[in-house]
Scaffold this motif. Structure first.
Motif, PDB file in Angstrom:
ATOM      1  N   LEU A   1      44.391   6.633  26.801  1.00 34.04           N
ATOM      2  CA  LEU A   1      43.090   6.137  26.361  1.00 34.04           C
ATOM      3  C   LEU A   1      41.995   6.634  27.295  1.00 34.04           C
ATOM      4  CD1 LEU A   1      41.373   4.409  24.540  1.00 34.04           C
ATOM      5  CD2 LEU A   1      42.020   2.404  25.866  1.00 34.04           C
ATOM      6  N   ALA A   2      42.295   6.583  28.596  1.00 31.94           N
ATOM      7  CA  ALA A   2      41.307   7.061  29.562  1.00 31.94           C
ATOM      8  C   ALA A   2      40.998   8.529  29.301  1.00 31.94           C
ATOM      9  CB  ALA A   2      41.827   6.868  30.980  1.00 31.94           C
ATOM     10  N   LEU A   3      42.050   9.262  28.984  1.00 33.99           N
ATOM     11  CA  LEU A   3      41.880  10.686  28.778  1.00 33.99           C
ATOM     12  C   LEU A   3      41.118  10.999  27.497  1.00 33.99           C
ATOM     13  CD1 LEU A   3      42.933  13.005  30.470  1.00 33.99           C
ATOM     14  CD2 LEU A   3      44.680  13.343  28.782  1.00 33.99           C
ATOM     15  N   ALA A   4      41.219  10.091  26.541  1.00 34.65           N
ATOM     16  CA  ALA A   4      40.539  10.318  25.270  1.00 34.65           C
ATOM     17  C   ALA A   4      39.042  10.499  25.476  1.00 34.65           C
ATOM     18  CB  ALA A   4      40.816   9.149  24.324  1.00 34.65           C
ATOM     19  N   ARG A   5      38.525   9.970  26.562  1.00 33.70           N
ATOM     20  CA  ARG A   5      37.109  10.145  26.874  1.00 33.70           C
ATOM     21  C   ARG A   5      36.700  11.608  26.847  1.00 33.70           C
ATOM     22  NH1 ARG A   5      34.332   7.343  30.346  1.00 33.70           N
ATOM     23  NH2 ARG A   5      34.275   9.008  31.854  1.00 33.70           N
ATOM     24  N   ALA A   6      37.605  12.427  27.371  1.00 34.44           N
ATOM     25  CA  ALA A   6      37.269  13.840  27.461  1.00 34.44           C
ATOM     26  C   ALA A   6      37.121  14.461  26.074  1.00 34.44           C
ATOM     27  CB  ALA A   6      38.334  14.568  28.254  1.00 34.44           C
ATOM     28  N   TYR A   7      37.898  13.950  25.089  1.00 30.55           N
ATOM     29  CA  TYR A   7      37.845  14.541  23.750  1.00 30.55           C
ATOM     30  C   TYR A   7      36.767  13.906  22.909  1.00 30.55           C
ATOM     31  CZ  TYR A   7      42.442  15.883  25.297  1.00 30.55           C
ATOM     32  OH  TYR A   7      43.474  16.369  26.012  1.00 30.55           O
ATOM     33  N   ALA A   8      36.644  12.581  23.056  1.00 34.55           N
ATOM     34  CA  ALA A   8      35.778  11.857  22.141  1.00 34.55           C
ATOM     35  C   ALA A   8      34.305  12.158  22.386  1.00 34.55           C
ATOM     36  CB  ALA A   8      36.035  10.354  22.263  1.00 34.55           C
ATOM     37  N   GLY A   9      33.956  12.295  23.647  1.00 37.73           N
ATOM     38  CA  GLY A   9      32.552  12.531  23.952  1.00 37.73           C
ATOM     39  C   GLY A   9      32.164  13.968  23.683  1.00 37.73           C
ATOM     40  N   ASP A  10      30.941  14.313  24.008  1.00 39.24           N
ATOM     41  CA  ASP A  10      30.538  15.697  23.806  1.00 39.24           C
ATOM     42  C   ASP A  10      30.205  16.305  25.166  1.00 39.24           C
ATOM     43  OD1 ASP A  10      28.460  14.138  24.326  1.00 39.24           O
ATOM     44  OD2 ASP A  10      27.141  14.914  22.767  1.00 39.24           O
ATOM     45  N   ALA A  11      31.176  16.179  26.086  1.00 38.57           N
ATOM     46  CA  ALA A  11      30.928  16.657  27.437  1.00 38.57           C
ATOM     47  C   ALA A  11      30.933  18.179  27.496  1.00 38.57           C
ATOM     48  CB  ALA A  11      31.994  16.102  28.364  1.00 38.57           C
TER      49      ALA A  11
END
Ligand SMILES: Nc1ncnc2c1ncn2[C@@H]1O[C@H](COP(=O)(O)OP(=O)(O)OP(=O)(O)O)[C@@H](O)[C@H]1O
Ligand SMILES: Nc1ncnc2c1ncn2[C@@H]1O[C@H](COP(=O)(O)OP(=O)(O)OP(=O)(O)O)[C@@H](O)[C@H]1O
Ligand SMILES: [Mg+2]
Ligand SMILES: [Mg+2]
Lengths: 626, 234, 258
Positions: B139-149
């Motif tokens: 879930l923590a890692l999903a941040r990298a995919y979900a956002g538009d970084a």
């Protein structure tokens, strides 16, 4: 049934407002982790502002309501956010101290500006909106019921569906992660505090016509809200609201039923505390999912070098021995001050070594004082003086256990709430009874036969106080002290290492209650007679705040606190006593702000917005560097 | 482009990073290796704004972002997946994912996260804190995919994950890089990290001891630098 | 057989079955591994064994005694120690204080009197236990550091030293080496191996670092979806098709440790 109807209507209106207050409180607790004891004080402030605008200045009521709610809500929100920012993720003890300080400060400010007498105010909504079963419902009551329900529903929907609402629930979990996600945590927290304060303000404005304008009465309104919050298990808004209604209706019906019985007269007023207490016990709230942060206040004792310590000890001892020669007729004040040193040391033992908070130490003192009077006086058992003193202390222990055992398993905050509820219950129900202060409201306590003179009594009291201080120091240095420090940070670790976690907490609470009882008894002996007023429920709050202001070192802070509370008034103008709450509350708030500023100034090189816990990060820094 | 320029930083009175310069060019993967306590996490904290450096600068796409707050850096496109479990434990999985995305892009972000980690898609309503350690890490890692970084900083994200999942994660990271997102990667799986990296930095006791392409590093150099003499003997 | 025996353990959370009819044993003097994919139920199994979660079904026997009805502290008193997936330490205390705390907690137990008055011999025994444990785990150089300022890897060693000092006979270690660098992991493997071989303790180890697990464990249990899918020696486990499919994946072993 029809004769109950009027009570139900009254109860519904009052209960709606308790619910409204409770909902605001739950909101800020679930979003910031800080339980705001100053919630009721904000309500009081708003009520006063509203009536100044509406009655004194003649503004139309809608404008005055809006102004009071918006101004107090926004200002209150800003202030509370700023003051609690650095404790918001720390332990519950720090949060309790800060908000209690804020509560005393705001309440004191209101009393200072408006005076202490209750002002009756006319309902600002005139007339009735209709009849239910022949009972007239006033417009004011209708407004209370409708507005409370609408506000609760609105807030519930907002929290569940809006992004800001989700952010509010997230910030308490891990504020730096929220920051990394692109939202400013301080902005989110401020928004939460502003909404919470507006709810408080709205409650105050709506409830004042029922209660009258009285700062302490309105401040205590918050306790009704505590009951509601406990029913909502500290997180559910709808249940909190329902809890408020139940308390309001229940109290109104009780008023009718207990009607003539004097014994039970205190019961309706005590209902919220019973609800608070029972809800905590029967239906304990689940632990918050976030990691409990450690006992911050416990570890920052100032370590003086041994020589300096010995030096300070000798100077203090010399001063104390010389006191009778120096102060003349004011000696009795110093004797009661010595009694208070014990009360403060007992409180410091609890707060500083275990991070637990008691808001009923004054009640323990009262029980100690009255049972001492019973054991020692010639009209009572007439036991030897010292035996009576020890028994007075022991008499408090079972009482302390009854309050503490259910709550202690939960958390520091729940213990603080349970003890506060207990203090008010005692004050309303037990103090007037014949067991304690009785109809006269007064108890006489004798001096020991071997120390009837003022000077001798002073030395006896000081000797007991010194012995107690020694005992407390030993306790904090030995195993119990170490276990408690560990418990404040990781109960799970100790639990799986074989420690029965509740035992350690109960042991220290019982010791603390015992010592507080002895302190109360010595105070009684010093003054010759005591009344319930010296041990009112607000005194416990004052003790806590004074102790927090008095410094971090265990024994010195207790001595300073006792001097500030019991001795200083003899040398200062009357206003000091009258505004003690304001002065110390204000000082607490200023100190909290100043410490954070100082920390920041010292480490201008590092503005560490670190980890999940800024306070801890700072402490670790300073710990690592010393 | 993310540029950490001559940064010195630390905590209290201890200096952890000494004059460190790291550049993450657009669309490239930089692996940051080094022993425990070398200061890798500290470096990522500086890059994400959690820690303000004592001296030196932080430059994002040419703008000086030294001293900027984490949320400001996030709006510049820098996204940190922190060490440990970077989640909101008392929120549901769905709410966690929602907060990873910019306002208004929640639905598409949620879809991307579900594609990347099907497990999460099945548990949208579970309270995040009750998931297993590894699930939380996903879930923590999903941040990298979900956002538009645009630059993603990853701090030991494979910690506590099953070997099979670790493989999947590196495949994801490679895909992310292929989309043109820059990565600054701190990893304990050295050879996996090297395999997807364009550049490698070795950090030792707060100072860079090597910067270059993976091919320039022989296995033995890494071992000597990374593990220290003591470990090679052990 | 003396040590830990779990039979028919089932733990449900709502409708979710976290552990399903699991049986395993971890005798003294053996290093037993427990592996499985994320969410397989390993940590939940530990919680049930140590008394933090009440199982829906199943019996837990410790040193030939049924402890299913006991809370966590009495199980620890019997000699069951554990570490946590996320280290449970007091960050504001020093390393030595943290290590000592485990010993003292066990000595105090549920006896109020022992909270206040230690036994006469306690002081020395405590100092010795702490010194040995700190030395064994190789954290002597950071004895006086505050735990809050340590990196994650070091914290795991502190936690290990704490259970070691507590003198437990049976240890449950939950991902103790995650976050450790390769050299420290190797050292760590040697330390726990020594504890088993020389002191005769029993260890149940949960770990995702396959290089370590295959190297140090004597026997492995593999879980998936809460059920035991395989039990056998490391070599047999590595060869097993079920385990490979559920957990290891294809290209695992050549570079699990980097
Ligand atoms: N909050 C803090 N306060 C004080 N010192 C700290 C803090 N965080 C880290 N340190 C210290 O800074 C140094 C570098 O730590 P850092 O976490 O950056 O290392 P790391 O390379 O990420 O190590 P690991 O591989 O173990 O995660 C260590 O010596 C550590 O003890
Ligand atoms: N309190 C809880 N409520 C609901 N579900 C839970 C709870 N605790 C665990 N679970 C679920 O039970 C399953 C097993 O979790 P557990 O933590 O035991 O996994 P694990 O094998 O330790 O995994 P990992 O290797 O990732 O740590 C997971 O699917 C998890 O989501
Ligand atoms: Mg790190
Ligand atoms: Mg686990």
């Amino acid at each position: 049934m029809t004769d109950l109807l009027p009570f139900i209507v009254v109860g519904l209106a009052a209960g709606s407002l308790y619910g409204l207050a409770g909902v605001g409180l739950t909101l800020t607790y679930t979003t910031t982790g800080v339980f705001n004891f100053a919630h009721g004080a904000l309500a009081a402030a708003a009520a006063f502002v509203f009536f100044t605008l509406h009655v004194d200045w003649g503004w139309p009521w809608p404008l005055a309501v809006a102004t009071a709610v918006v101004v107090v809500g926004a200002l209150g929100g800003l202030v509370v956010e700023r003051v609690t920012r650095n404790v918001s993720e720390a332990d519950s003890a720090a949060g309790v101290v800060v908000t209690v300080g804020l509560m005393l400060a705001v309440q004191g400010l209101v009393q200072w500006h408006y005076g202490v007498t209750t002002r009756q105010v006319a309902p600002f909504l005139a007339g009735t909106t209709g009849h239910i079963g022949g009972v007239a419902v006033t417009a004011q009551q209708t407004a209370a019921i409708v507005i409370a329900a609408a506000a609760t529903v609105g807030l519930f929907v907002f929290l569940r569906t809006s992004r800001l609402g989700t952010e509010m629930r997230a910030v308490v979990d891990n504020s730096s992660l929220l920051d990394l996600n692109g939202s400013n945590p301080n902005r989110v927290r401020t928004a939460a505090w502003m909404i919470g304060s507006s709810f408080a303000a709205l409650t105050g404005v709506l409830i004042a016509p029922f209660l009258g304008l009285d700062a302490s009465l309105l401040t205590l309104l918050v306790v009704q809200a505590f009951g509601a919050v406990a029913v909502g298990r500290f997180r559910s808004l709808p249940l909190t609201y329902a809890g408020g209604i139940a308390i309001g209706v229940g109290a109104a019906l009780l008023t009718k039923w207990v009607g003539g019985h004097t014994v039970l007269a205190g019961l309706p007023a005590a209902l919220p505390f019973l609800v608070l207490f029972l809800a905590l016990v029967i239906w304990p709230p689940p632990a918050l999912a976030r990691q409990a942060a450690g006992g911050v206040s416990t570890r920052r004792t100032i370590a003086m070098p041994l020589k300096a310590k010995a030096g300070a000890g000798i100077v203090t001892a010399a001063l104390v021995i010389a006191v009778p020669r120096l102060v003349g007729a004011k000696l009795p004040t110093f004797t009661s001050g010595a009694g208070f040193v014990i009360v403060f040391v007992s409180l410091a033992l609890l707060v500083r070594t275990s991070g637990q908070i008691s808001l009923c130490h004054a009640s323990f003192g009262a029980v100690g004082a009255t049972s001492f009077a019973y054991f020692a006086s010639s009209s009572g058992l007439h036991l030897p003086w010292f035996l009576a003193l020890v028994l007075a202390g022991l008499a408090v222990v079972p009482l302390g256990a009854v309050v503490a055992i259910p709550a202690i398993r939960l958390s520091g905050l729940h213990l603080a709430l349970a003890t506060f509820g207990f203090a008010i219950l005692m004050e309303r129900v037990a103090y007037p009874s014949a067991l304690m202060f009785g109809a006269l409201g007064l108890r006489r306590a004798p001096r020991p036969s071997f120390a009837t003179g003022d000077t001798q009594l002073f030395y006896v009291t000081v000797a007991v106080a010194a012995a107690v201080c020694g005992l407390v120091v030993v306790i904090t240095r030995t195993r119990l002290g170490r276990l408690l420090r560990g418990l404040a940070e990781s109960p799970l670790a100790l639990n799986t290492n074989g420690l029965n976690v509740s035992v350690a907490r109960i042991v220290v609470f019982a010791i603390s209650a015992f010592l507080a009882g002895i302190g109360g008894a010595l105070f009684a002996a010093a003054t010759g007679s005591v009344n319930g007023h010296s041990f009112g429920s607000f005194n416990s709050l004052l003790y806590l705040v004074i102790l927090a202001v008095a410094g971090r070192a265990l024994i010195p802070s207790a001595i300073v606190a006792a001097v500030a509370l019991a001795v200083a008034p003899a040398y200062l103008p009357n206003a000091f006593v009258e505004y003690q709450g304001l002065i110390f509350g204000f000082t607490t708030v200023v100190l909290v702000l100043a410490t954070t500023v100082r920390v920041n100034a010292r480490s201008t090189r590092v503005v560490a917005r670190l980890g999940a816990n800024p306070v801890r990060a700072r402490l670790v820094e300073s710990g690592a560097s010393t | 482009m993310l540029r950490i320029d001559a940064v010195t930083a630390g905590y209290g009175h201890t200096t952890v990073l000494h004059d460190v310069t790291v550049v993450v060019p657009d669309g490239s993967v930089v692996a940051m290796l080094g022993p425990n306590g070398a200061g890798k996490t500290t470096l990522l904290r500086v890059a994400s704004g959690l820690l303000v450096p004592w001296s030196g600068r932080l430059i994002v796409d040419g703008t000086d972002a030294t001293g900027a707050s984490p949320h400001r850096l996030r709006s510049l496109g820098v996204c940190l997946v922190p060490e440990g479990r970077g989640i909101f434990p008392s929120l549901t999985v769905r709410e966690n994912l929602r907060l990873c995305c910019r306002a208004g892009q929640e639905t598409s972000g949620l879809e991307r996260a579900r594609e990347s980690f099907p497990v999460l898609g099945k548990r949208l309503e579970q309270i995040a804190g009750t998931m297993s350690g590894g699930e939380q890490q996903m879930l923590a890692l999903a941040r990298a995919y979900a956002g538009d970084a645009r630059v993603v900083l990853l701090d030991e994200v494979s910690m506590g994950l099953a070997p099979k999942v670790v493989d999947e994660i590196f495949a994801f990271l490679a895909r992310l890089a292929a989309e043109g997102i820059s990565l600054l990667l701190v990893e304990q799986y050295v050879s996996k990290a090297m395999a997807i990296a364009d550049y490698v930095c070795l950090l030792d006791r707060g100072a860079l001891s090597f910067v270059g392409e993976p091919a320039e590093l022989s296995e033995s150099t890494i071992l000597a630098n990374y593990l220290g003499a003591e470990a090679v003997g052990a | 057989m003396s040590g830990l025996e779990v039979s028919g353990l089932t733990v449900r959370f709502g409708g979710n079955v976290a552990v399903n009819n699991l049986s395993l044993e971890a005798p003294l003097g053996r290093l037993t591994g427990l592996i499985g994919p994320n969410g397989a139920g390993k940590t939940t199994t530990f919680a049930a064994i140590s008394g933090l979660v009440r199982p829906d079904e199943g019996i837990i026997r410790l040193f030939d005694r049924d402890v299913s009805g006991l809370a966590a502290p009495p199980r620890a008193q019997l000699g069951l120690g554990r570490t946590f997936q996320r280290p449970e330490l007091c960050s504001s205390l020093s390393v030595a204080e943290n290590v000592a705390l485990g010993w003292e907690a066990r000595a105090a137990g549920g006896n109020p009197w022992r909270h206040l008055v230690p036994r006469r011999t306690d002081g020395r025994a405590l100092r010795e236990a702490v010194a040995t444990a700190v030395e064994l785990c190789g954290i002597g150089d950071i004895r006086e550091r505050k735990v809050g300022s340590l990196s994650v890897g070091r914290r795991r060693l502190v936690e290990l030293a704490r259970v070691r000092a507590g003198g437990y006979r049976l240890l449950l270690l939950d991902e103790p080496s995650s976050g450790l660098e390769t050299a420290e992991t190797t050292r760590f493997g040697a330390v726990i191996r020594r504890m088993v071989d020389e002191d005769g303790v029993g260890i149940l180890l949960v770990e995702h670092d396959m290089a370590l697990v295959m190297e140090v464990c004597d026997y492995l249990f593999t879980l998936d979806f809460g059920e035991r899918i395989f039990a056998g020696t490391p070599a047999a486990t590595r060869a097993s098709g079920v385990v490979r499919a559920a957990y290891l994946g294809d290209a695992v072993l050549q570079d699990a440790a980097g």
